[in-house]
Design a protein around this motif. Structure first.
Motif, PDB file in Angstrom:
ATOM      1  N   LEU A 260       1.003  -1.320   0.196  1.00 55.53           N
ATOM      2  CA  LEU A 260       0.043   0.232   0.260  1.00 55.53           C
ATOM      3  C   LEU A 260       0.618   1.493  -0.366  1.00 55.53           C
ATOM      4  N   LEU A 261       0.508   1.517  -0.797  1.00 59.12           N
ATOM      5  CA  LEU A 261       1.733   3.307  -0.980  1.00 59.12           C
ATOM      6  C   LEU A 261       0.377   4.200  -1.052  1.00 59.12           C
ATOM      7  N   VAL A 262       0.653   5.487  -0.205  1.00 55.89           N
ATOM      8  CA  VAL A 262      -0.239   7.148   0.318  1.00 55.89           C
ATOM      9  C   VAL A 262       0.912   8.231   0.410  1.00 55.89           C
ATOM     10  N   HIS A 263       0.129   8.651  -0.352  1.00 55.37           N
ATOM     11  CA  HIS A 263       0.779  10.625  -0.417  1.00 55.37           C
ATOM     12  C   HIS A 263       0.661  10.683   0.764  1.00 55.37           C
ATOM     13  N   LYS A 264       1.172  11.830   0.503  1.00 60.96           N
ATOM     14  CA  LYS A 264       1.910  12.896   2.606  1.00 60.96           C
ATOM     15  C   LYS A 264       0.742  13.082   2.542  1.00 60.96           C
ATOM     16  N   ALA A 265      -0.037  13.467   2.000  1.00 64.63           N
ATOM     17  CA  ALA A 265      -0.871  14.730   2.412  1.00 64.63           C
ATOM     18  C   ALA A 265      -2.377  13.653   2.950  1.00 64.63           C
ATOM     19  N   VAL A 266      -1.995  12.320   2.758  1.00 69.02           N
ATOM     20  CA  VAL A 266      -3.297  11.734   3.149  1.00 69.02           C
ATOM     21  C   VAL A 266      -2.847  10.688   4.403  1.00 69.02           C
ATOM     22  N   ALA A 267      -2.061  10.574   4.453  1.00 63.79           N
ATOM     23  CA  ALA A 267      -1.274   9.219   4.909  1.00 63.79           C
ATOM     24  C   ALA A 267      -1.616   9.316   6.302  1.00 63.79           C
ATOM     25  N   LYS A 268      -1.506  10.068   6.515  1.00 63.96           N
ATOM     26  CA  LYS A 268      -1.467  10.563   8.778  1.00 63.96           C
ATOM     27  C   LYS A 268      -3.729   9.839   8.819  1.00 63.96           C
TER      28      LYS A 268
END
Length: 416
Positions: A260-268
Motif C-alpha cells: 500500500l502506497l499512500v500520498h503524504k498529504a492524506v497518509a495520517k
C-alpha cells in the motif's frame, strides 16, 4: 513413467481435438461438470488426505487454503466448467480478412496451439480450469501438479478422462504426470517434439526454473507484487473499502494486495483508518515514516530489505508513504509491479498518468486488484495470468490458447 510416450499420445489427441466439433467438446465439458458433482464425496475424501498431509508437513494456512476443496468450492468449479460451455468457441473464427489486388481472399483463422504443458502447485481447481479451457480450444494438455495435491488431482483426472471417453474423445487429451520427481519436470521442459507451450503456475522460483531450462516457449505469469496507490484526491472511505477487499478477501491469491502506497498529504488520515479497520487481521510491514501513522495497529514491524519485493500471499501488508505520484510509480517499477496494480484517485490527470506509466498486465482506477481473474473478466475460467508482454497478457482465457494460420483462397492463381 515415459514422458515421450505421453507426448506422442498428447500430440495424436491434439490432432483429433483440432477437428472436433464445438458440440462434441461441449458435451465432454458438460459430462465433466456433472461427474464432478456426482463424485463429490470421493473427490473431497481425497482432498482431505492432501489437507491432512499438508498439515503434517507444516504448510502455512495460506497454502492450505489454496489446497482446500469443500462442497461449495467443488460446486463452483463445476459451474465454472458449465460457464465455459456457454462461451463462444474461438477455433475456426476469422480474425480479419481482405481481398488482394490479384483476387486472392486472405484471412487469419484461429487454430489450437496443439499440446500445452502446465506445471502448477497447490491448487487442485487448476486441474479442472486448464482441462476445460484446453478442451474448448481443441488443445491437448499434460499436467503436473504439486505433491501437495496428489490425491485430489488423481481423482479429478479420473473424472476428466472418463468424461472424454463418454464424449468419444481421446482420454489422452488430458494426461497427468503422477510421479512427483523433479526430474520429470526437467524432461517435460525438453519435450519440444510434442509440446507447444509451457505454462507454469506458482511462485517466482518455478517461473525462473522453467524460463531457464525449457526448450519450449514459456508463458511467464502469476507472480508479481500488487500495489495500490492512494493519492491526495481520493475519497478515503471508499478507497479504504477497496484496499481492505484487495488485501483480506482471499490473501492467498496472486491478485491480492502486497504493498500500500499512500500520498503524504492524506497518509495520517488514511493510515489511521486502515489500522483501525484491519488491525484485527492484518500484519503491517511499514517504512519508518508510516509506522507512527499506524498507531492503532496491533501488529507492526519495520520494513527490512526485500520486504517490498515479497509476494506475501497472507495477511501481511507492506506500507509506504510517498511524496508524489511519480515517486509511487518509481517504487512500483523497482519492485516488480507486473501483475495487478491500482490507483485510488478523483483526478483524471493522475489516473491517466498511472495507467500509462505502470507496466502491469492489469491496471485499475478505483477498483480492487482482485478483479484480475478470467471469470471476472468474462473469459470463463483462466489457464493462467500472464505478466509477460508477448502473445498474451493478464488472464488467459480461450482466445489466448489459440494461434492462427493464414488462409488464402483463389481461382487457380499462380504467382507471377
Amino acid at each position: 513413467m515415459d514422458l515421450n510416450t505421453m507426448g506422442q499420445a498428447a500430440k495424436e489427441a491434439a490432432f483429433h481435438l483440432a477437428t472436433a466439433s464445438t458440440a462434441q467438446k461441449n458435451k465432454a465439458l458438460a459430462i465433466i461438470a456433472d461427474e464432478l458433482e456426482a463424485n463429490a464425496e470421493t473427490i473431497l475424501a481425497a482432498n482431505e488426505k492432501d489437507i491432512q498431509l499438508g498439515r503434517e508437513a507444516g504448510l502455512t494456512d495460506a497454502l492450505l487454503d489454496r489446497l482446500l476443496l469443500n462442497p461449495e468450492r467443488l460446486t463452483g468449479i463445476a459451474n465454472d466448467v458449465r460457464n465455459v460451455i456457454s462461451l463462444n468457441d474461438p477455433v475456426g473464427s476469422e480474425i480479419d480478412s481482405k481481398v488482394l489486388e490479384n483476387g486472392m481472399s486472405l484471412s487469419r483463422r484461429r487454430v489450437p496451439l496443439g499440446v500445452v504443458g502446465v506445471i502448477y502447485e497447490a491448487r487442485p481447481n487448476v486441474t479442472i480450469d486448464i482441462a476445460a479451457l484446453c478442451l474448448k480450444t481443441g488443445n491437448a494438455s499434460i499436467l503436473r501438479g504439486g505433491k501437495e495435491t496428489f490425491f485430489s488431482n488423481m481423482e479429478l483426472v479420473k473424472v476428466i478422462q472418463s468424461a472424454l471417453e463418454k464424449a468419444s474423445l481421446p482420454a489422452a487429451s488430458v494426461q497427468y504426470i503422477e510421479k512427483p520427481d523433479r526430474e520429470l519436470v526437467s524432461q517435460l521442459l525438453k519435450l519440444d517434439d510434442y509440446v507447444d507451450m509451457i505454462i507454469p503456475r506458482g511462485g517466482a522460483g518455478l517461473h525462473k526454473m522453467c524460463k531457464e531450462n525449457s526448450t519450449i516457449p514459456v508463458i511467464i505469469g502469476g507472480f508479481g507484487i500488487s500495489h495500490i496507490f492512494v493519492d491526495e484526491s481520493a475519497d478515503l472511505d471508499k478507497a479504504l473499502n477497496v484496499v481492505e477487499n484487495s488485501k483480506v478477501q482471499r490473501p492467498s491469491a496472486c491478485n491480492s494486495l502486497d504493498t500500500l502506497l499512500v500520498h503524504k498529504a492524506v497518509a495520517k488520515a488514511f493510515l489511521s483508518k486502515a489500522a483501525e479497520r484491519m488491525s484485527d487481521t492484518v500484519s503491517f510491514v511499514a517504512e519508518s515514516n508510516a509506522i507512527d501513522l499506524l498507531g492503532e495497529a496491533q501488529d507492526v514491524r519495520s520494513a527490512q530489505e526485500g520486504d517490498f519485493d515479497t509476494e506475501w500471499l497472507s495477511y501481511t501488508l507492506g506500507v509506504k508513504v510517498v511524496d508524489t505520484i511519480e515517486q509511487a510509480i518509481t517504487h512500483m517499477r523497482v519492485h516488480n509491479a507486473s501483475h495487478s496494480d491500482a490507483i485510488m484517485t478523483n483526478s483524471l490527470k493522475n489516473a491517466e498518468l498511472f495507467i500509462n506509466s505502470v507496466g502491469s498486465a492489469a491496471v485499475y482506477v478505483n477498483a480492487s486488484t482482485r478483479f484480475t481473474d478470467g471469470a471476472q473478466f468474462g473469459l470463463g475460467a483462466e489457464v493462467a495470468v500472464s505478466t509477460q508482454k508477448l502473445h498474451a497478457r493478464g488472464p488467459m482465457g480461450l482466445e489466448e490458447l489459440t494461434s492462427y494460420k493464414w488462409v488464402g483462397k483463389a481461382d487457380y492463381l499462380a504467382r507471377p
